[in-house]
Design a protein around this motif. Structure first.
Motif, PDB file in Angstrom:
ATOM      1  N   ALA A  14       0.970  -1.256   0.002  1.00  0.00           N
ATOM      2  CA  ALA A  14       0.124  -0.016  -0.029  1.00  0.00           C
ATOM      3  C   ALA A  14       0.892   1.151   0.001  1.00  0.00           C
ATOM      4  O   ALA A  14       0.691   2.272  -0.738  1.00  0.00           O
ATOM      5  CB  ALA A  14      -0.998  -0.265   1.257  1.00  0.00           C
ATOM      6  N   VAL A  15       2.071   1.199   0.893  1.00  0.00           N
ATOM      7  CA  VAL A  15       2.819   2.336   0.925  1.00  0.00           C
ATOM      8  C   VAL A  15       3.567   2.833  -0.558  1.00  0.00           C
ATOM      9  O   VAL A  15       3.627   3.758  -1.011  1.00  0.00           O
ATOM     10  CB  VAL A  15       3.941   2.194   1.953  1.00  0.00           C
ATOM     11  CG1 VAL A  15       5.017   3.286   1.720  1.00  0.00           C
ATOM     12  CG2 VAL A  15       3.178   2.403   3.234  1.00  0.00           C
ATOM     13  N   GLU A  16       4.028   1.553  -1.061  1.00  0.00           N
ATOM     14  CA  GLU A  16       4.440   1.489  -2.448  1.00  0.00           C
ATOM     15  C   GLU A  16       3.650   2.331  -3.269  1.00  0.00           C
ATOM     16  O   GLU A  16       4.072   3.250  -4.190  1.00  0.00           O
ATOM     17  CB  GLU A  16       5.165   0.175  -2.931  1.00  0.00           C
ATOM     18  CG  GLU A  16       6.287  -0.184  -2.087  1.00  0.00           C
ATOM     19  CD  GLU A  16       6.658  -1.644  -2.282  1.00  0.00           C
ATOM     20  OE1 GLU A  16       6.014  -2.318  -3.034  1.00  0.00           O
ATOM     21  OE2 GLU A  16       7.560  -1.992  -1.579  1.00  0.00           O
ATOM     22  N   GLU A  17       2.438   1.805  -3.475  1.00  0.00           N
ATOM     23  CA  GLU A  17       1.451   2.229  -4.513  1.00  0.00           C
ATOM     24  C   GLU A  17       1.128   3.627  -4.077  1.00  0.00           C
ATOM     25  O   GLU A  17       1.117   4.598  -5.263  1.00  0.00           O
ATOM     26  CB  GLU A  17       0.115   1.323  -4.270  1.00  0.00           C
ATOM     27  CG  GLU A  17       0.475  -0.110  -4.823  1.00  0.00           C
ATOM     28  CD  GLU A  17      -0.991  -0.867  -4.678  1.00  0.00           C
ATOM     29  OE1 GLU A  17      -1.687  -0.397  -3.890  1.00  0.00           O
ATOM     30  OE2 GLU A  17      -0.925  -1.983  -5.274  1.00  0.00           O
ATOM     31  N   ILE A  25       4.569  13.836  -1.612  1.00  0.00           N
ATOM     32  CA  ILE A  25       4.469  13.616  -0.107  1.00  0.00           C
ATOM     33  C   ILE A  25       5.141  11.947  -0.349  1.00  0.00           C
ATOM     34  O   ILE A  25       4.787  11.208  -1.166  1.00  0.00           O
ATOM     35  CB  ILE A  25       3.339  13.387   0.561  1.00  0.00           C
ATOM     36  CG1 ILE A  25       3.617  13.156   2.234  1.00  0.00           C
ATOM     37  CG2 ILE A  25       2.459  12.545  -0.102  1.00  0.00           C
ATOM     38  CD1 ILE A  25       2.517  13.402   2.967  1.00  0.00           C
ATOM     39  N   GLU A  26       6.078  11.449   0.478  1.00  0.00           N
ATOM     40  CA  GLU A  26       6.604  10.117   0.795  1.00  0.00           C
ATOM     41  C   GLU A  26       6.321   9.453   2.134  1.00  0.00           C
ATOM     42  O   GLU A  26       6.622  10.291   3.076  1.00  0.00           O
ATOM     43  CB  GLU A  26       7.927  10.057   0.358  1.00  0.00           C
ATOM     44  CG  GLU A  26       8.446   8.785   0.332  1.00  0.00           C
ATOM     45  CD  GLU A  26      10.066   8.494  -0.118  1.00  0.00           C
ATOM     46  OE1 GLU A  26      10.226   7.442  -0.185  1.00  0.00           O
ATOM     47  OE2 GLU A  26      10.612   9.546  -0.115  1.00  0.00           O
ATOM     48  N   ILE A  27       5.773   8.436   2.205  1.00  0.00           N
ATOM     49  CA  ILE A  27       5.557   7.784   3.354  1.00  0.00           C
ATOM     50  C   ILE A  27       6.570   6.638   3.332  1.00  0.00           C
ATOM     51  O   ILE A  27       6.966   5.907   2.542  1.00  0.00           O
ATOM     52  CB  ILE A  27       4.134   7.080   3.368  1.00  0.00           C
ATOM     53  CG1 ILE A  27       2.938   8.369   3.379  1.00  0.00           C
ATOM     54  CG2 ILE A  27       3.736   6.222   4.475  1.00  0.00           C
ATOM     55  CD1 ILE A  27       1.569   7.595   3.158  1.00  0.00           C
ATOM     56  N   THR A  28       6.969   6.322   4.759  1.00  0.00           N
ATOM     57  CA  THR A  28       7.803   5.290   4.910  1.00  0.00           C
ATOM     58  C   THR A  28       7.427   4.540   6.024  1.00  0.00           C
ATOM     59  O   THR A  28       6.469   4.970   6.794  1.00  0.00           O
ATOM     60  CB  THR A  28       9.108   5.935   5.397  1.00  0.00           C
ATOM     61  OG1 THR A  28       9.151   6.632   6.619  1.00  0.00           O
ATOM     62  CG2 THR A  28       9.932   6.878   4.448  1.00  0.00           C
TER      63      THR A  28
END
Length: 204
Positions: A14-17, A25-28
């Motif tokens: 889900a994070v990669e998609e 914005i980038e989620i890690t």
């Protein structure tokens, strides 16, 4: 546990998609492993609560470990979403931060009874659990208390999660001779339990 691995891998996907679709914005995703153990959950909490970059949790996975940190999550206003913590009263303990994406034990028990009445139509049932917060919560606290009078509970029993010699509980089931056996617990024990029943000739 495999359940935790599957949840982690789903979160990773889900994070990669999300990141692929959003340039601004980038989620890690940071990983913390409680091994599904309520005793280890507070120690892992101490690690991630100190990181101001962590805004929320995917997990904990199990009801017992979730319960062990809910008060602390509520106090820190750290939101969580569980894919599998089903104990009914969890939402009451942390109404501001606790979320889950599946029905709780009460709803699951109602669905199980509906299926039994519509499809199997048993007259008697044995209800067994593995003494875990999930297994006991579903089997003893919800299913047994919701069971209609039309289905007689002829046995309620349990064994410790991880038990390999199940002859004692299997013997009780043989004596009770129920139409249906319900097991509340995790799949590792469910597999051993089913085999033990089959090896003893229990045909419920």
């Amino acid at each position: 546990a495999n359940l935790g691995i599957y949840i982690r891998d789903g979160a990773k996907t889900a994070v990669e998609e999300f990141n692929a679709e959003h340039d601004d914005i980038e989620i890690t995703l940071e990983e913390f492993d409680t091994q599904g153990d309520p005793a280890q959950a507070p120690g892992q909490f101490d690690k991630y609560v100190a990181d101001e970059k962590i805004l929320g949790l995917v997990g904990p996975a199990f009801s017992g470990e979730t319960d062990a940190v809910l008060d602390s999550l509520q106090a820190e206003s750290l939101v969580m979403v569980s894919a599998s913590a089903t104990r009914v009263n969890l939402v009451d303990k942390a109404t501001d931060v606790f979320h889950r994406v599946l029905p709780d034990d009460k709803a699951q028990a109602a669905g199980i009874i509906q299926y039994l009445e519509a499809k199997i139509k048993p007259k008697t049932i044995a209800i067994i659990h593995d003494q875990t917060p999930y297994g006991q919560g579903l089997a003893a606290d919800q299913l047994a208390t919701q069971m209609p009078d039309s289905i007689e509970i002829v046995l309620q029993d349990n064994f410790v999660k991880g038990t390999t010699d199940l002859s004692a509980v299997v013997g009780k089931i043989e004596s009770a001779s129920p139409d249906v056996v319900f097991f509340g617990g995790y799949y590792e024990d469910a597999g051993r339990f089913k085999k033990a029943l089959a090896d003893s000739g229990v045909d419920a």
